[in-house]
Design a protein around this motif. Structure first.
Motif, PDB file in Angstrom:
ATOM      1  N   UNK A  77       0.578  -1.134   0.406  1.00  0.00           N
ATOM      2  CA  UNK A  77      -0.097  -0.662  -0.223  1.00  0.00           C
ATOM      3  C   UNK A  77       0.645   1.120  -0.294  1.00  0.00           C
ATOM      4  N   UNK A  78       0.191   2.066  -0.621  1.00  0.00           N
ATOM      5  CA  UNK A  78       0.979   3.617  -0.971  1.00  0.00           C
ATOM      6  C   UNK A  78       0.956   4.290   0.756  1.00  0.00           C
ATOM      7  N   UNK A  79       1.440   4.567   1.458  1.00  0.00           N
ATOM      8  CA  UNK A  79       1.311   5.455   3.393  1.00  0.00           C
ATOM      9  C   UNK A  79       0.319   7.040   2.798  1.00  0.00           C
ATOM     10  N   UNK A  80      -0.748   7.115   3.255  1.00  0.00           N
ATOM     11  CA  UNK A  80      -1.544   7.251   3.406  1.00  0.00           C
ATOM     12  C   UNK A  80      -0.751   9.085   5.004  1.00  0.00           C
ATOM     13  N   UNK A  81       0.228  10.049   4.541  1.00  0.00           N
ATOM     14  CA  UNK A  81       0.580  10.160   5.586  1.00  0.00           C
ATOM     15  C   UNK A  81       0.011  12.115   6.090  1.00  0.00           C
ATOM     16  N   UNK A  82      -1.441  11.625   6.825  1.00  0.00           N
ATOM     17  CA  UNK A  82      -2.367  12.373   7.422  1.00  0.00           C
ATOM     18  C   UNK A  82      -2.425  11.828   9.000  1.00  0.00           C
ATOM     19  N   UNK A  83      -1.254  11.905   9.806  1.00  0.00           N
ATOM     20  CA  UNK A  83      -1.038  11.489  11.007  1.00  0.00           C
ATOM     21  C   UNK A  83      -1.658  10.162  11.309  1.00  0.00           C
ATOM     22  N   UNK A  84      -2.253   8.965  10.679  1.00  0.00           N
ATOM     23  CA  UNK A  84      -2.543   8.317  11.036  1.00  0.00           C
ATOM     24  C   UNK A  84      -1.705   7.016  10.583  1.00  0.00           C
ATOM     25  N   UNK A  85      -2.232   5.992  10.168  1.00  0.00           N
ATOM     26  CA  UNK A  85      -1.243   4.620   9.936  1.00  0.00           C
ATOM     27  C   UNK A  85      -2.065   3.425   8.793  1.00  0.00           C
ATOM     28  N   UNK A  86      -2.642   4.939   7.947  1.00  0.00           N
ATOM     29  CA  UNK A  86      -3.666   4.006   6.745  1.00  0.00           C
ATOM     30  C   UNK A  86      -2.557   4.378   5.631  1.00  0.00           C
ATOM     31  N   UNK A  87      -3.103   3.173   4.634  1.00  0.00           N
ATOM     32  CA  UNK A  87      -2.597   2.944   3.528  1.00  0.00           C
ATOM     33  C   UNK A  87      -3.585   3.153   2.128  1.00  0.00           C
ATOM     34  N   UNK A  88      -3.273   2.991   1.017  1.00  0.00           N
ATOM     35  CA  UNK A  88      -4.214   3.327   0.241  1.00  0.00           C
ATOM     36  C   UNK A  88      -3.439   1.152  -0.868  1.00  0.00           C
ATOM     37  N   UNK A  89      -4.056   0.454  -0.986  1.00  0.00           N
ATOM     38  CA  UNK A  89      -3.599  -1.177  -1.461  1.00  0.00           C
ATOM     39  C   UNK A  89      -3.698  -0.696  -3.052  1.00  0.00           C
TER      40      UNK A  89
END
Length: 120
Positions: free
Chosen positions: A58-70
């Motif tokens: 996944x591409x890391x989403x740098x918004x302060x959380x720990x999510x990513x987009x597959x």
């Protein structure tokens, strides 16, 4: 191709599990470490995460959380990435009577080891 695979007997054939990655650039991204950030989600230079237990990128989403987009293809070499095993992971836990969030998850389910014993 740098991908090395573990062929796990599942009772329904062999299932490849990713132990390396499709190209040197992907390997560098997934295995990168930063001397200023302990967590890749905090590091603005970290771009890609790999989940061994789900066999997904996944591409890391740098918004302060720990999510990513597959992602389904490597951003550097263009190869198709392995199919996510996320759904199978939850199905296998359910088959064993384990409820994520309520029960303790066995250690082998924290990485790709569960793929060796899970039926396909």
């Amino acid at each position: 191709m740098l991908r090395a695979t573990l062929l796990a007997s599942t009772g329904h054939g062999l299932l490849p599990a990713v132990t390396d990655h499709c190209c040197e650039a992907m390997s560098r991204q997934v295995n990168a470490s930063c001397d200023q950030h302990d967590d890749p989600y905090s590091c603005p230079d970290a771009l890609v995460e790999f989940s061994a237990k789900f066999q997904e990128y996944g591409l890391i989403i740098h918004d302060g959380g720990t999510s990513s987009s597959a992602i389904g293809f490597c951003s550097w070499c263009g190869r198709r990435l392995p199919e996510s095993q996320r759904e199978r992971w939850f199905e296998e836990l359910e088959r064993r009577g384990i409820e994520p969030g309520e029960d303790d998850i066995p250690a082998e389910f924290e990485d790709e080891r569960w793929l060796v014993s899970a039926p396909r």
